[in-house]
Scaffold this active site. Structure first.
Site, PDB file in Angstrom:
ATOM      1  N   ARG A   1       1.001  -1.045  -0.222  1.00  0.00           N
ATOM      2  CA  ARG A   1       0.054  -0.123   0.218  1.00  0.00           C
ATOM      3  C   ARG A   1       0.788   1.503  -0.179  1.00  0.00           C
ATOM      4  NH1 ARG A   1      -2.204   0.399   6.371  1.00  0.00           N
ATOM      5  NH2 ARG A   1      -0.230   0.132   7.461  1.00  0.00           N
TER       6      ARG A   1
ATOM      7  N   GLU B   1      -2.941   7.667   6.865  1.00  0.00           N
ATOM      8  CA  GLU B   1      -1.169   8.262   7.067  1.00  0.00           C
ATOM      9  C   GLU B   1      -0.620   8.389   6.328  1.00  0.00           C
ATOM     10  OE1 GLU B   1      -0.477   4.211   9.551  1.00  0.00           O
ATOM     11  OE2 GLU B   1      -1.178   4.559  10.877  1.00  0.00           O
TER      12      GLU B   1
ATOM     13  N   GLU C   1      -6.324   5.431  15.662  1.00  0.00           N
ATOM     14  CA  GLU C   1      -6.244   3.118  15.944  1.00  0.00           C
ATOM     15  C   GLU C   1      -6.229   3.488  17.125  1.00  0.00           C
ATOM     16  OE1 GLU C   1      -4.063   2.530  12.015  1.00  0.00           O
ATOM     17  OE2 GLU C   1      -5.327   2.759  10.786  1.00  0.00           O
TER      18      GLU C   1
HETATM   19  C1  GAL Z   1      -1.770   1.809  10.920  1.00  0.00           C
HETATM   20  C2  GAL Z   1      -2.735   1.887   9.696  1.00  0.00           C
HETATM   21  C3  GAL Z   1      -3.377   0.425   9.541  1.00  0.00           C
HETATM   22  C4  GAL Z   1      -2.607  -0.706   9.803  1.00  0.00           C
HETATM   23  C5  GAL Z   1      -2.108  -0.608  11.286  1.00  0.00           C
HETATM   24  C6  GAL Z   1      -1.356  -1.770  11.957  1.00  0.00           C
HETATM   25  O1  GAL Z   1      -0.471   2.194  10.665  1.00  0.00           O
HETATM   26  O2  GAL Z   1      -3.352   2.405   9.799  1.00  0.00           O
HETATM   27  O3  GAL Z   1      -3.655   0.279   8.660  1.00  0.00           O
HETATM   28  O4  GAL Z   1      -2.083  -0.884   8.950  1.00  0.00           O
HETATM   29  O5  GAL Z   1      -0.835   0.322  11.323  1.00  0.00           O
HETATM   30  O6  GAL Z   1      -0.280  -2.279  11.209  1.00  0.00           O
END
Ligand code: GAL
Length: 688
Positions: free
Chosen positions: A112, A151, A316
């Protein structure tokens, strides 16, 4: 008016991927989330193909069906633009949208964030899907806000595609107008780098010894930040046309080579951060840990989020083990750690905490990155903990919207941050001092804020009793004016070695050091040196207290009558030379320290300047506990005491507080279990 999420209570959410699960599971998932206290979900950030499966073919059925179920269940939704993961049809047909490494090799489909911000084709296709999605979904009653991309600048924050070179030239033309001005700014006469045509300029390319012209690289980082801000604004301008009144626009994460303040000011209502304190327990980081702070270090990142948006969100929040199939091997959070990390976020100013992710994915790179539920989806300990957290958060309603309170500021600015990213001499002192100041503040229970000088007015600084600006190697007259105004009105400013020896191009100044700050500091630096490991540790004596002056030493001399020698070096060939000078200016005082700040040194500064433990007379805590303080507009204060230890901590309340979780008054000795939090309120207490 402050732009925030405008929540009437602290709220829990989660990240959900309807495209990962059979549709028959949706309703039950939504129901279960609500039963366990999750009231908001974020969706669609990686789901471009569910809306545009083939070029120009748009279909909305998938998310229409999902949103209908969400609305029926009473679930609120944050919808995302999908630009973090362009589909295979897109990158295959238009490879110019791809990012490249410094050798020019393209990053291909399969992971990604493999695109670049400057490809006109990508901008066109992102604009189109953002516009289509916003026009179709923005009025949906379940939607409460939008996330742009995912991000920005994560994975890669350097861009070397052909589109980037073309855009870099445009950026430079706008900045310098003429090649003469650019050549002057970059000092291209050195090693015969003079440019005679704009077409000769590229984004940095491989060079012998990997040592590209530093002034060029500094501008390149500014360019990356500019490109990211542009890309966010391009999307936010579209969303703004469609969002319902009251709905917000945000993005998640804080990554490098990006002026997050500018991006937020231009494009967002507030920033959301992604908080993964369990990184402290990853195999590869655990070994290098020295200061014993581990997961508490995420408080530093939360302070960064707060510096951008005082009341922010966590998009998150850790709810399971870390792990890609290629890296980041870490354990499951222990019982109580999810609660602790949630309280850590709230204690620092988050009013929204959304767990990553509801279910652990059974496919792809992140099969080991666990969410709340494991692969089977059965009820588990972590889900029970979420339910418990929801109950606790209910008691925190009065905290909603309140601001973190600090009397100490650590000053930063983007130019110096970026210069430290490319200049090892700057980086070495900067890393040591920022880590030490953070650790010293943490362990003495001294709340602090990061103050970004380039995004604050002088008046915004006046509320801080002490400001540390450890190593502003680049100083401009605007910065010097703000700092002088701060000191003159009564502030106390502490500077460290290597201050003021560069101008904004990153070139060294020829005036006496510390350059533009000589009049403010009343200090001269006739000589300076890197501290060689062969010389051992260099100490200075400050009224009988030995402080370490590590890494680099400026040898100081007072210049004015008000300038007072506070400490002298006691080792090396410069023993006896001033190491710390304070200068009175207006109603305030400025200290120039000739070294980088070791943790003990930072602690001595906090203590001698009278700002350590501001709440020591009402609260006594062991070092292993963190204290954060939020204050509401009616001046009620909320003290978050968090125990990061695996053992019970004893805390002592020297006055009567209202214990929000217990709903009753508390005083005297209390026990805080491992990972436990107390939120102790002083309702309507005016400044002590
Ligand atoms: C964050 C991201 C998520 C997922 C998570 C765990 O950086 O926004 O999509 O990848 O880490 O790796």
């Amino acid at each position: 008016m402050e732009r925030s999420m405008k929540l009437d209570k602290i709220t829990l959410g989660t990240c959900y991927y309807p495209e990962h699960w059979p549709e028959e599971m949706w309703e039950e998932d939504l129901q279960r989330m609500l039963e366990n206290g999750i009231e908001v979900i974020r969706i669609a950030e990686f789901a471009w193909s569910k809306i545009e499966p083939r070029e120009g073919e748009f279909t909305y059925e998938f998310f229409d069906r999902f949103l209908e179920k969400a609305e029926k269940a009473g679930m609120k939704v944050i919808f995302c633009t999908p630009s973090a993961t362009p589909p295979a049809w897109l990158t295959n047909k238009y490879p110019e949208v791809l990012n490249a490494n410094m050798d020019g090799v393209l990053y291909r489909h399969g992971c990604r964030r493999h695109y670049n911000y400057n490809s006109p084709k990508y901008q066109e296709l992102v604009t189109r899907i953002a516009e289509k999605s916003a026009a179709h979904y923005a009025s949906h009653p379940a939607i409460i806000g939008w996330q742009i991309d995912n991000e920005l600048n994560c994975e890669k924050n350097e861009f070397y595609s052909e589109s980037d070179t073309i855009a870099f030239r445009v950026f430079l033309k706008k900045k310098y107008h003429t090649l003469d001005a650019l050549n002057e700014a970059w000092g291209t006469v050195f090693w015969n780098q003079t440019y005679t045509d704009w077409e000769e300029i590229y984004v940095p390319r491989p060079t012998p010894s990997n040592a590209t012209n530093p002034h060029e690289v500094l501008d390149y980082v500014r360019f990356v930040s500019d490109s990211t801000c542009f890309f966010a604004k391009m999307q936010s301008d579209i969303l703004k046309k469609y969002v319902k009144p009251g709905d917000f626009i945000t993005t998640n994460g804080l990554f490098g080579n990006l002026d997050n303040h500018r991006m937020t000011e231009e494009s967002l209502d507030f920033i959301t951060y992604d908080s993964y304190p369990n990184f402290a327990y990853c195999l590869d980081s655990y070994e290098s840990e020295k200061d014993g702070l581990r997961d508490r270090k995420w408080s530093r990142n939360l302070a960064e989020a707060r510096a951008v948006s005082p009341v922010f969100g966590i998009m998150e929040q850790q709810s399971g083990a870390n792990g890609w199939n290629t890296r980041m091997e870490a354990p499951t959070p222990k019982p109580g750690q999810m609660t602790l990390w949630t309280m850590q976020s709230i204690g620092h100013g988050a009013d929204y905490v959304s767990y990553f992710r509801w279910r652990t994915c059974t496919m792809g790179t992140e099969i080991y990155w666990h969410g709340i539920l494991d692969y089977s989806g059965r009820d588990n300990r972590r889900l029970a903990e979420v339910k418990q957290i929801h109950k606790m958060v209910g008691a925190l309603e009065p905290v909603t919207g309140s601001h973190y309170r600090a009397e100490v500021g650590i000053v930063k600015d983007y130019d110096n941050l970026w210069d430290a990213g490319l200049d090892m001499w700057h980086q070495r002192v900067d890393r040591e001092s920022s880590k030490s100041l953070f650790a010293a503040c943490q362990k003495t229970h001294t709340p602090f804020d990061f103050c970004y000088l380039d995004h604050m007015r002088a008046e915004d600084l006046f509320r801080y009793k002490v400001l540390f600006y450890p190593h502003a190697t680049i100083v401009t007259s605007e910065m010097s004016e703000k700092l002088t105004a701060y000191v003159e009105q009564g502030g106390c400013l502490v500077l460290g070695c290597r201050t003021g020896y560069k101008d904004e191009t990153g070139k060294c100044v020829m005036s006496r050091l510390p350059g533009l700050l000589q009049p403010l500091t009343g200090t001269d630096i006739p000589e300076y040196t890197f501290v060689s490991p062969a010389d051992g540790t260099v100490y200075a004596d400050w009224d009988g207290v030995q402080i370490e002056a590590c890494i680099f030493n400026d040898l100081l001399e007072p210049l004015t009558e008000q300038a007072r020698v506070e400490a002298r070096y006691v080792s090396s060939y410069y023993a006896g030379t001033p190491a710390l000078i304070s200068n009175a200016k207006g109603k305030g005082r400025v200290f120039y320290f000739g070294g980088a700040f070791h943790e003990h040194t930072a602690r001595v500064f906090l203590e001698k300047l009278g700002v350590a433990q501001p709440y020591g007379d009402i609260l006594a805590l062991p070092e292993g506990c963190e204290l954060t303080v939020r204050e509401s507009t009616d001046q009620s204060r909320y003290f978050f005491v968090m125990n990061y230890l695996e053992e019970t901590a004893e805390i002592c309340l020297k006055e009567v507080f209202l214990d929000l979780f217990e709903g009753k008054e508390a005083e005297g000795k209390l026990e805080l279990p491992p990972y436990g939090t107390k939120v102790l309120a002083k309702i309507n207490s005016i400044n002590r």
